[in-house]
Design an enzyme around this catalytic site. Structure first.
Site, PDB file in Angstrom:
ATOM      1  N   TYR A   1      -3.233  -4.214   3.089  1.00 45.68           N
ATOM      2  CA  TYR A   1      -1.827  -3.900   2.848  1.00 45.68           C
ATOM      3  C   TYR A   1      -0.986  -5.168   2.845  1.00 45.68           C
ATOM      4  CZ  TYR A   1       2.870  -2.035   3.704  1.00 45.68           C
ATOM      5  OH  TYR A   1       4.217  -1.756   3.628  1.00 45.68           O
ATOM      6  N   SER A   2      -1.160  -6.010   3.866  1.00 47.45           N
ATOM      7  CA  SER A   2      -0.363  -7.225   3.983  1.00 47.45           C
ATOM      8  C   SER A   2      -0.582  -8.154   2.799  1.00 47.45           C
ATOM      9  CB  SER A   2      -0.702  -7.951   5.288  1.00 47.45           C
ATOM     10  OG  SER A   2      -0.434  -7.122   6.408  1.00 47.45           O
TER      11      SER A   2
ATOM     12  N   LYS B   1       1.109  -6.855  -0.364  1.00 45.77           N
ATOM     13  CA  LYS B   1       2.556  -7.041  -0.380  1.00 45.77           C
ATOM     14  C   LYS B   1       2.930  -8.500  -0.635  1.00 45.77           C
ATOM     15  CE  LYS B   1       3.748  -2.775   0.135  1.00 45.77           C
ATOM     16  NZ  LYS B   1       4.436  -2.052  -0.962  1.00 45.77           N
TER      17      LYS B   1
ATOM     18  N   GLY C   1       6.938   6.974  -6.096  1.00 44.12           N
ATOM     19  CA  GLY C   1       6.838   7.372  -4.690  1.00 44.12           C
ATOM     20  C   GLY C   1       8.172   7.848  -4.143  1.00 44.12           C
TER      21      GLY C   1
ATOM     22  N   SER D   1       7.062  -6.050   1.643  1.00 48.03           N
ATOM     23  CA  SER D   1       7.027  -5.761   3.073  1.00 48.03           C
ATOM     24  C   SER D   1       7.129  -7.062   3.854  1.00 48.03           C
ATOM     25  CB  SER D   1       5.727  -5.047   3.448  1.00 48.03           C
ATOM     26  OG  SER D   1       5.605  -4.916   4.859  1.00 48.03           O
TER      27      SER D   1
ATOM     28  N   ASN E   1       7.989   1.595  -5.752  1.00 46.87           N
ATOM     29  CA  ASN E   1       7.921   1.910  -4.329  1.00 46.87           C
ATOM     30  C   ASN E   1       6.590   2.515  -3.905  1.00 46.87           C
ATOM     31  OD1 ASN E   1       9.125   2.729  -1.591  1.00 46.87           O
ATOM     32  ND2 ASN E   1       8.636   4.731  -2.495  1.00 46.87           N
TER      33      ASN E   1
END
Length: 256
Positions: A164-165, A168, A17, A147, A95
Site C-alpha cells: 500500500y505504502s 501511494k 470509489g 497517502s 480515489n
C-alpha cells in the site's frame, strides 16, 4: 470574488470509489457545490445509493456505475457511458484503492499484485481514458488520492502494509509526471495525501492503535472530513488554476 474562485456549478466530476468512505464525502462536497457527479466502483449498489441520495439532496445530476479500475475495458466503458450521460468530464478524482496488511516476508505475491493493480494501474487507466477527453476539450482537473504512507516509511507497529505504502508513493510521482506532461493541455493534476481518517479501511487499525496514533500526531487527532472536502473543492475549482503537480498532506502534521 471568492464565489467565482470556487465555482464548479454544472461541471461534471467522476469519483472512483465514491460509494463509501472518503470518496463518498468528496462526492458530497462536489454535489453541494452544484457539480454533477458520476460515481463508480466495483460495488455498484453503493455507488447507486450514494448517487441517488446526493441527487435528491442537492438537486444535481448523479449516477452510479460499476467499474473495475484495474481492467482497461471496464474503464473505457465507464468513461464512454459517463460522457454519453453527462456530456463531458471536467474533474476526475482517483480515489479507488485497496490495502493488505502483512510483513513483507509474509506477503503473498497475489496480495501485492492486487494492491498494485488497483492503486497504481487503476489510477493510470482512469487518468488515461478521462484524459483523452480532457485533452480534446483543453481543460481538466485530476485529483489523485495518495497517502501520508507514501511520503514516509511508517513504523510496523503503526502500519505494516508495504504494498500500500509503495503504491501511494508511486501515485505521488505519477501525479507529477502527468502534471508536467499535460500542462500544455490546461489539465491540472494534483494529489491529496490523507493521514488517518475513520474509514472502513482504517477502522481495525484505529480500534487497535488509535490512541497511539493520536499521541504521535502533532495536532493530536484523527482527520476530519470537513478539511478534506475543503481541499477537494480547492483542487477541483478555479481557485487552484496556478497549482499543478503538488502533493498536499492532510494529516495533522504526522508527515513532518
Amino acid at each position: 470574488m471568492l464565489n467565482k474562485l470556487f465555482h464548479i456549478r454544472d461541471q461534471v466530476a467522476v469519483v472512483t470509489g465514491g460509494g463509501t468512505g472518503l470518496g463518498k464525502h468528496m462526492a458530497e462536497a462536489l454535489a453541494a457545490s452544484g457539480c454533477h457527479v458520476a460515481i463508480c466502483s466495483r460495488k455498484v449498489e453503493n455507488c447507486r445509493q450514494t448517487a441517488e441520495n446526493i441527487q435528491k439532496q442537492y438537486n444535481i445530476h448523479a449516477k452510479g456505475y460499476q467499474c473495475f479500475v484495474q481492467n482497461e475495458e471496464s474503464v473505457r466503458q465507464v468513461i464512454t457511458e459517463v460522457i454519453n450521460d453527462f456530456g463531458k468530464i471536467d474533474i476526475l478524482i482517483n480515489n479507488s484503492g485497496t490495502t493488505w496488511g502483512a510483513a513483507v516476508e509474509d506477503m503473498p505475491l497475489e496480495a501485492w499484485q492486487k494492491v498494485i493493480d488497483v492503486n497504481i494501474t487503476g489510477t493510470f487507466l482512469m487518468s488515461k481514458e478521462a484524459g483523452k477527453h480532457m485533452i480534446k476539450q483543453q481543460y481538466g482537473k485530476i485529483i489523485n488520492i495518495g497517502s501520508v504512507a507514501g511520503l514516509k516509511a511508517e513504523s510496523p507497529e503503526i502500519l505494516n502494509a508495504t504494498g500500500y505504502s509503495v503504491s501511494k508513493a508511486a501515485i505521488h510521482h505519477f501525479t507529477k509526471e502527468l502534471a508536467r506532461k499535460w500542462a500544455k493541455h490546461n489539465i491540472h493534476v494534483n494529489a491529496i495525501a490523507p493521514g488517518f481518517f475513520h474509514t472502513k479501511m482504517t477502522d481495525y487499525t484505529l480500534r487497535q492503535k488509535g490512541d497511539e496514533i493520536k499521541k504521535r500526531n502533532p495536532l493530536g487527532k484523527i482527520g476530519d472530513t470537513d478539511s478534506l472536502k475543503a481541499l477537494v473543492l480547492f483542487f477541483a475549482s478555479p481557485a487552484s488554476n496556478y497549482v499543478t503537480g503538488q502533493i498536499v498532506a492532510i494529516d495533522g502534521g504526522s508527515s513532518l
